[in-house]
Design an enzyme around this catalytic site. Structure first.
Site, PDB file in Angstrom:
ATOM      1  N   ARG A  44      -8.488  -5.308   8.901  1.00 54.35           N
ATOM      2  CA  ARG A  44      -9.090  -5.976   7.737  1.00 54.35           C
ATOM      3  C   ARG A  44      -8.040  -6.326   6.678  1.00 54.35           C
ATOM      4  O   ARG A  44      -8.136  -7.361   6.023  1.00 54.35           O
ATOM      5  CB  ARG A  44     -10.147  -5.073   7.098  1.00 54.35           C
ATOM      6  CG  ARG A  44     -11.266  -4.673   8.055  1.00 54.35           C
ATOM      7  CD  ARG A  44     -12.526  -5.454   7.779  1.00 54.35           C
ATOM      8  NE  ARG A  44     -13.635  -5.020   8.611  1.00 54.35           N
ATOM      9  CZ  ARG A  44     -14.585  -4.192   8.203  1.00 54.35           C
ATOM     10  NH1 ARG A  44     -14.563  -3.682   6.986  1.00 54.35           N
ATOM     11  NH2 ARG A  44     -15.565  -3.879   9.012  1.00 54.35           N
ATOM     12  N   ASP A  49     -25.362  -4.402  -4.421  1.00 55.64           N
ATOM     13  CA  ASP A  49     -24.335  -3.990  -3.474  1.00 55.64           C
ATOM     14  C   ASP A  49     -23.027  -3.930  -4.262  1.00 55.64           C
ATOM     15  O   ASP A  49     -22.900  -4.572  -5.310  1.00 55.64           O
ATOM     16  CB  ASP A  49     -24.216  -5.003  -2.320  1.00 55.64           C
ATOM     17  CG  ASP A  49     -23.579  -4.401  -1.076  1.00 55.64           C
ATOM     18  OD1 ASP A  49     -24.302  -4.065  -0.124  1.00 55.64           O
ATOM     19  OD2 ASP A  49     -22.334  -4.246  -1.057  1.00 55.64           O
TER      20      ASP A  49
HETATM   21  C1  LIG Z   1     -24.197  -1.192   6.669  1.00 53.68           C
HETATM   22  S1  LIG Z   1     -24.683  -2.047   5.213  1.00 53.68           S
HETATM   23  C2  LIG Z   1     -26.383  -1.594   5.111  1.00 53.68           C
HETATM   24  C3  LIG Z   1     -27.250  -2.742   4.654  1.00 53.68           C
HETATM   25  C4  LIG Z   1     -28.748  -2.429   4.605  1.00 53.68           C
HETATM   26  N1  LIG Z   1     -29.048  -1.415   3.631  1.00 53.68           N
HETATM   27  C5  LIG Z   1     -29.258  -2.036   5.963  1.00 53.68           C
HETATM   28  O1  LIG Z   1     -29.591  -0.857   6.171  1.00 53.68           O
HETATM   29  O2  LIG Z   1     -29.351  -2.880   6.853  1.00 53.68           O
HETATM   30  C6  LIG Z   1     -23.927  -0.999   3.964  1.00 53.68           C
HETATM   31  C7  LIG Z   1     -23.743  -1.690   2.622  1.00 53.68           C
HETATM   32  O3  LIG Z   1     -23.373  -0.715   1.641  1.00 53.68           O
HETATM   33  C8  LIG Z   1     -22.494  -1.314   0.734  1.00 53.68           C
HETATM   34  N2  LIG Z   1     -21.770  -0.269  -0.022  1.00 53.68           N
HETATM   35  C9  LIG Z   1     -20.737   0.496   0.399  1.00 53.68           C
HETATM   36  N3  LIG Z   1     -20.336   1.320  -0.579  1.00 53.68           N
HETATM   37  C10 LIG Z   1     -21.132   1.064  -1.651  1.00 53.68           C
HETATM   38  C11 LIG Z   1     -21.211   1.595  -2.973  1.00 53.68           C
HETATM   39  N4  LIG Z   1     -20.376   2.532  -3.403  1.00 53.68           N
HETATM   40  N5  LIG Z   1     -22.153   1.101  -3.804  1.00 53.68           N
HETATM   41  C12 LIG Z   1     -23.000   0.117  -3.392  1.00 53.68           C
HETATM   42  N6  LIG Z   1     -22.969  -0.429  -2.158  1.00 53.68           N
HETATM   43  C13 LIG Z   1     -22.059   0.063  -1.296  1.00 53.68           C
HETATM   44  C14 LIG Z   1     -21.608  -2.185   1.605  1.00 53.68           C
HETATM   45  O4  LIG Z   1     -20.975  -3.193   0.875  1.00 53.68           O
HETATM   46  C15 LIG Z   1     -22.604  -2.712   2.639  1.00 53.68           C
HETATM   47  O5  LIG Z   1     -23.062  -3.999   2.304  1.00 53.68           O
END
Ligand SMILES: C[S@@+](CC[C@H](N)C(=O)[O-])C[C@H]1O[C@@H](n2cnc3c(N)ncnc32)[C@H](O)[C@@H]1O
Length: 285
Positions: A48, A154
């Protein structure tokens, strides 16, 4: 032969990721976003960040490391770095049991109250599939005289742009149950062929905001009937999971529900939730 030579040339020119640089990248992403990158994820750091190194005209991970060490806390490079190291996999109607629980258990009880607006927070909304799924389901199952609002947030600013755009590749259409394929989306024509968009009356129910779950601030106190915080706690170390669940507890209304991902748990954490289903918790008044 030529292609192989080109690949080898590429490989020779790929900068090495030294252990001390890797450790720096891992420690700053955990400090800023809570994301703990275990050894199995270290290749992801390499792939990445490689593109960013060439985009910045740098020659090594060490140069990128030095660049990060030399910039201010609010430099836009930090947001780019964070966006690169998040994992954003998501689908419409992912972990569908949660939406069934919403329709079968939560909404019938809520509809007996005199509340007018059902409020939901999708707290790691990625590219928008989760909050739009919620909007589709609520639109269908709340009566005409009740309203709903969804806050989607997010940490990653790139996924929030995609979410706000509300346009998806047609290959994702099959994630939607048939009744929603017919009622909730519009297929693109001409230039937009191969894409669909979420219908405006559903899209307008969702508002977007950048929010870092591991920061103290919250979008309210006792403010939401339902919070979805799914498939993000899995990236956090236990103390951050603990911090986030405490924050979500005070953000939710008494009687409200929390959904976490099916492969996540609050085991080993002292908490006040009542477990009411698989990865479903209630803030009992
Ligand atoms: C795997 S996705 C899950 C999306 C959705 N909730 C689902 O279950 O399909 C995880 C998301 O968490 C976000 N994320 C990671 N760390 C975070 C943080 N500290 N605060 C807010 N969002 C975060 C990432 O950017 C990503 O878009």
């Amino acid at each position: 032969m030529i292609a192989n030579a080109a690949k080898n040339w590429g490989a020779q020119n790929t900068p090495e990721l030294e252990e001390h640089d890797l450790l720096y990248f891992c420690s700053v992403i955990e400090e800023r976003a809570g994301i703990y990158l275990k050894p199995a994820k270290h290749d992801l750091v390499r792939t990445r960040l490689r593109s960013r190194i060439s985009a910045r005209g740098l020659e090594s991970f060490t140069e990128y490391c030095d660049l990060l060490k030399g910039i201010a806390k609010n430099d836009p490079e930090w947001q780019i770095f964070t966006n690169l190291l998040t994992t954003n996999k998501t689908d419409f109607f992912r972990e569908i049991k949660h939406f069934e629980f919403l329709v079968e258990k939560i909404l019938p009880t809520w509809l007996k109250t005199s509340e007018k607006t059902f409020k939901v927070w999708s707290a790691a909304s990625s590219t928008g599939e989760e909050p739009y799924t919620l909007a589709m389901v609520l639109q269908r199952h709340l009566g005409k005289d009740r309203d709903f609002k969804i806050l989607a947030s997010d940490i990653d600013t790139e996924v929030l742009k995609t979410a706000q755009n509300a346009v998806y590749a047609v290959s994702k259409k099959s994630e939607l149950p048939l009744e929603y394929q017919q009622s909730a989306i519009e297929l693109g024509q001409d230039n937009a062929r191969g894409w669909f968009r979420i219908k405006p009356q559903i899209k307008e129910k969702v508002s977007f905001k950048q929010h870092n779950l591991i920061e103290k601030s919250a979008p309210g106190q006792n403010a939401f009937d339902l919070i979805l915080c799914r498939n993000v706690l899995i990236y956090f170390a236990q103390e951050n999971v603990d911090f986030v669940q405490t924050k979500l507890f005070s953000t939710l209304k008494p009687g409200g529900h929390l959904f976490i991902g099916h492969s996540e748990s609050l085991q080993g954490i002292k908490h006040q939730w009542k477990s009411v289903g698989p990865s479903i918790f209630k803030k009992v008044p």
